[in-house]
Design an enzyme around this catalytic site. Structure first.
Site, mmCIF file in Angstrom:
data_model
loop_
_atom_site.group_PDB
_atom_site.id
_atom_site.type_symbol
_atom_site.label_atom_id
_atom_site.label_comp_id
_atom_site.label_asym_id
_atom_site.label_seq_id
_atom_site.Cartn_x
_atom_site.Cartn_y
_atom_site.Cartn_z
ATOM 1 N N LYS A 1 59.276 10.744 94.200
ATOM 2 C CA LYS A 1 58.031 9.964 94.175
ATOM 3 C C LYS A 1 57.937 9.195 92.867
ATOM 4 C CE LYS A 1 54.119 11.634 96.119
ATOM 5 N NZ LYS A 1 52.997 12.598 96.291
HETATM 6 C C1 E4P Z 1 50.224 12.566 98.431
HETATM 7 O O1 E4P Z 1 51.379 12.265 98.418
HETATM 8 C C2 E4P Z 1 49.316 12.421 97.297
HETATM 9 O O2 E4P Z 1 49.911 12.764 96.093
HETATM 10 C C3 E4P Z 1 48.010 13.174 97.471
HETATM 11 O O3 E4P Z 1 47.622 13.071 98.815
HETATM 12 C C4 E4P Z 1 46.947 12.650 96.556
HETATM 13 O O4 E4P Z 1 45.717 13.233 96.868
HETATM 14 P P1 E4P Z 1 44.440 13.096 95.902
HETATM 15 O O5 E4P Z 1 44.064 11.676 95.855
HETATM 16 O O6 E4P Z 1 43.402 13.954 96.564
HETATM 17 O O7 E4P Z 1 44.868 13.623 94.559
#
Ligand code: E4P
Length: 234
Positions: free
Chosen positions: A92
């Site tokens: 990521k």
């Molecule tokens: C997924 O890949 C994201 O990192 C995650 O859903 C982020 O969620 P948040 O906005 O609640 O931190």
């Protein structure tokens, strides 16, 4: 549409894997920090071990934990060295102008990239054009500032389809069970959901009512049959 599990908690992950529905797993530095682990490498390894234990050949997204694009490529390479034995690993990388260089480099090296923290159509299209395998749109955070997350997902999906780009949209930042329904209908390829919502997705009061009625009526019938059989035998 595929369901991913949005967690860095091994127990929660295993609960989901035992139920057979996950098509992938997403983590991020916040989820790792909140998992209570004390060693990042060992923790990701324990998640990989859980996936292997359940024979779940599904993608696992591991996010770089540096905000410096100059260090991101090195860290991504390090993750590939350390966890690349798991063939479904993807890295990521948050969206950004200099981060695009990292995404392009990794894509050229056939390292699958999940471009994360995308909040807009433009960001998602840039990431897809740079070669990201996944573009992650943050439903909850988009809505936090009053934007219509559904239109962002729909517009991105239409453009990816029209331009024949292979990238898949992961809709994340799910805050409420209603987000799940709306995000699916908005056309995301993948929905990544915190484990706490999956049980709710399976629940419905009318389901409980129907099962209870079936059981009650069946038990009553069973007893009636037994009573009449005993009467006849007497
Ligand atoms: C997924 O890949 C994201 O990192 C995650 O859903 C982020 O969620 P948040 O906005 O609640 O931190």
């Amino acid at each position: 549409m595929k369901l991913f599990v949005d967690t860095a908690d091994v127990k929660e992950l295993e609960m989901c894997l035992e139920r057979g529905f996950p098509s992938g797993v997403t983590t991020n530095p916040l989820l790792v920090a909140r998992s209570g682990c004390t060693d990042f490498g060992a923790h990701i390894r324990s998640m990989i071990d859980a996936l292997i234990r359940h024979d779940a050949k599904i993608p696992l997204s591991v996010e770089v934990n540096t905000a410096d694009p100059n260090k991101m490529a090195d860290q991504a390479e390090e993750f590939v060295r350390e966890f690349g034995d798991y063939p479904y690993l993807n890295i990521k990388i948050p969206i950004g102008w200099n981060e695009l260089k990292v995404i392009a480099q990794l894509a050229k090296r056939n390292v699958p990239v999940n471009c994360t923290c995308c909040m807009s159509y433009n960001q998602a299209i840039m990431a897809a054009s740079a070669g990201a395998k996944y573009v992650s749109l943050f439903w909850g955070r988009i809505r936090d500032i009053g934007y219509d997350a559904g239109s962002v997902v729909r517009a991105t999906r239409e453009s990816l389809d029209r331009r024949g780009l292979d990238s898949e949209i992961i809709v994340g930042s799910i805050r409420h069970i209603a987000d799940v329904n709306e995000a699916i209908q908005a056309g995301g390829h993948i929905l990544t959901v915190p484990p706490k919502f999956f049980a709710q997705m399976c629940a419905h009061p009318k389901t409980d009512e129907a099962v209870a009625q079936f059981m009650t009526e069946f038990r009553a019938w069973e007893q009636a049959v037994q009573a009449s059989q005993m009467k006849r035998a007497a």
